[in-house]
Structure formats: structure tokens, C-alpha cells
Design an enzyme around this catalytic site. Structure first.
Site, short mmCIF file in Angstrom:
data_model
loop_
_atom_site.label_atom_id
_atom_site.label_comp_id
_atom_site.label_asym_id
_atom_site.label_seq_id
_atom_site.Cartn_x
_atom_site.Cartn_y
_atom_site.Cartn_z
CE1 TYR A 99 -33.70 44.30 -91.42
CE2 TYR A 99 -34.49 43.99 -89.19
CZ TYR A 99 -34.21 43.49 -90.44
OH TYR A 99 -34.41 42.17 -90.70
CG HIS A 136 -36.99 40.89 -84.27
ND1 HIS A 136 -36.45 41.96 -84.97
CD2 HIS A 136 -36.88 39.82 -85.09
CE1 HIS A 136 -36.03 41.54 -86.15
NE2 HIS A 136 -36.27 40.25 -86.25
CE LYS A 140 -36.62 32.40 -85.49
NZ LYS A 140 -35.24 32.93 -85.36
NE ARG A 143 -38.75 34.70 -87.36
CZ ARG A 143 -39.41 35.34 -86.38
NH1 ARG A 143 -40.73 35.23 -86.30
NH2 ARG A 143 -38.75 36.06 -85.49
CG HIS A 158 -34.74 35.91 -93.59
ND1 HIS A 158 -35.76 35.37 -92.83
CD2 HIS A 158 -33.95 36.58 -92.72
CE1 HIS A 158 -35.59 35.71 -91.56
NE2 HIS A 158 -34.51 36.44 -91.47
NE ARG A 168 -37.96 38.12 -90.04
CZ ARG A 168 -38.91 38.30 -89.13
NH1 ARG A 168 -40.16 38.46 -89.49
NH2 ARG A 168 -38.60 38.35 -87.84
#
Length: 293
Positions: free
Chosen positions: A272, A263, A166, A142, A237, A240
């Protein structure tokens, strides 16, 4: 309907989430519980979760928002299992229809090369920008993770960079041999040109010696995409998404991609798997005997 106050403590202590992320999770779960109460649904049923997702789609929530809410709800179910309120997580039992989600925008390999070839690497700023774009594409990190990389996070001998994702969760991102060589060159440029006075330790600096902002990196990406004649709406992004899509198209395992992207839920990564029609047809043309004729 109020969320169990112990759930917040669970998010902080067990999940190691930041205050902002916890607020988002609590808000998502409260909205879900209110929906369950109004509809008088069984919270233990996967049909309840499916109905809620359909309700979000009907309200025109974006794919990103829906996936985030699913992730929040899934964590809440994990908490209920830990508290022995329920014995299974219904989110994990959902077979999501493909039509619920659209594939994010991504670039093809030619477009990536065009953007990289546009950058003038003979200048300090140009070489820095080239490294940034290259890292976005080859690491899938990110933009918030990239701008917070410190020089001390880079282990060139092992070929990895330690980044904080995150919720403060750390992961190691591999970097390829050519990029390691270029990063070593950039470190010299960084020291001789970008560092002003005391070195703050961040890998990417502006002309004043300060850490680059996310907004500035957005401008960098857009500038070179426009210079390369790319008509798509390109953002950090998008690189990414491109990283993940190219990995999947070339046979990478979805769980590996999940780990590389950081994730917390495989549900987010599954987006994806939905390749466009051209990609599917091209694959059939190459590999299926009937399509080869």
C-alpha cells in the site's frame, strides 16, 4: 526436497495455523527448497530469496501469490533460527524493488459515498446491506471474517469487534461512533425481521435466518457498485484495499495498518506504500513550494 517434519508441528503449535494454511505453507516452502537445490544456491543468502521471487514473477504468479509465498518462506526461516540452523532471516533483509508489485484496485472517497448513497436503508435488507458495506470500508476486515462475526463479538461500549482471522488468530477491530449507532438499530431489525426461530448468533443473516455466505456478500457489493455506476471491478476485497490505502494516504503508520488488517508480515502491508502518480503529484502540489507556483 522434503520439508523437515518438525516444521509442520511448529506451524501447528507455535503459529496456531489451520490445517489448510499449514498445507499451503508446506507447499510453498517445498517449492522454494526444490528451487534452492536445483540452482545449488545458499539458503542463508538474501540473494537466494530475491532470485526465487524473480523466478516467480517470470512465471507470471500474481502479487497475492508471491506475497503469500514470501510470508511462508519467512516463517520457515524463523523456524530455522529457532532450531539454531541459521542466525538471521534473509527475507527481512530484502529491499524489494517497487516495480515488483502493483497497487491493488481501490475506490476513491467519492466512489465510496456513491455506493453507500445507492443503498435503500428504508428496507430491512437494504439497511443490512448498508451496514455490511460500511463495515467493509471502515474496518478493512476480510469478507470471511465479516460473515463469521457473532453478536456476542460486538462490544459497543468499548467500540470494538472481536474477529477471528487467518489461522484462528483473533484481533480487535475498532468501529466508529456513527456505525455503533447504526449497528444498534440493525440489531433491532435483525431480531424482528431476520431471526427465524432459534437465533444462531451470527450478526448478518439472510431472509431464512441463516448466516450470510461469502458468495452472497460478493453479490451484494457488486450489485450496489453497478447501481452507483462504478466502472471498476468491485469486490469485498477492494473495500479492504481501499481501507488501507485511505489510511496510508492520510498519514497512518504502516505498522498500525498491519495490525488493523491482521497481516502476519509487514511485507504484505508494504504493497500500500506504492501510491499512484496522480496521488504523488497532488501531494507535491499541496505541500511543496515549487509545485504550488
Amino acid at each position: 526436497m522434503n520439508v523437515d517434519s518438525n516444521f509442520k508441528h511448529y506451524l501447528l503449535v507455535e503459529e496456531y495455523l489451520s490445517e489448510n494454511t499449514i498445507k499451503a505453507y508446506l507447499s510453498d516452502v517445498k517449492a522454494f527448497l526444490d528451487f534452492v537445490k536445483i540452482k545449488k544456491y545458499d539458503i542463508k543468502s538474501e540473494d537466494t530469496v530475491i532470485s526465487y521471487i524473480k523466478n516467480l514473477i517470470k512465471k507470471s504468479y500474481s502479487i497475492e501469490s508471491i506475497l503469500r509465498k514470501i510470508s511462508s518462506i519467512s516463517v520457515y526461516y524463523d523456524y530455522l533460527i529457532k532450531e539454531k540452523v541459521i542466525d538471521k532471516n534473509p527475507v527481512l533483509l530484502i529491499d524489494k524493488p517497487k516495480k515488483w508489485f502493483k497497487l491493488p484496485d481501490f475506490l476513491n472517497e467519492d466512489e465510496i459515498l456513491k455506493i453507500l448513497d445507492t443503498v435503500d436503508k428504508s428496507t430491512p435488507h437494504g439497511f443490512r446491506d448498508y451496514i455490511i458495506i460500511n463495515m467493509l470500508y471502515t474496518s478493512g476486515m476480510r469478507i470471511s471474517e465479516l460473515v463469521n462475526i457473532e453478536v456476542s463479538n460486538c462490544d459497543f461500549r468499548r467500540g470494538i469487534i472481536r474477529i477471528k482471522g487467518k489461522g484462528g488468530k483473533e484481533r480487535f477491530v475498532p468501529i466508529h461512533k456513527k456505525l455503533i449507532e447504526e449497528l444498534n438499530k440493525y440489531l433491532e431489525i435483525r431480531h424482528n425481521y431476520f431471526v427465524k426461530g432459534r437465533d444462531n448468533g451470527y450478526l448478518f443473516l439472510n431472509k431464512f435466518g441463516n448466516k450470510l455466505s461469502r458468495e452472497y456478500c460478493w453479490k451484494i457489493v457488486r450489485k450496489y457498485a453497478e447501481m452507483a455506476g462504478i466502472k471498476k471491478k468491485v469486490s469485498p476485497h477492494v473495500f479492504r484495499h481501499t481501507f488501507a490505502t485511505h489510511l496510508l494516504k492520510n498519514g497512518a503508520d504502516l505498522r498500525v495498518i498491519q495490525m488493523l488488517l491482521g497481516h502476519s508480515s509487514i511485507l504484505t502491508t508494504e504493497i500500500y506504500t506504492q501510491l499512484d502518480d496522480d496521488s504523488l503529484r497532488n501531494s507535491l502540489s499541496i505541500h511543496h513550494p515549487r509545485f504550488k507556483r
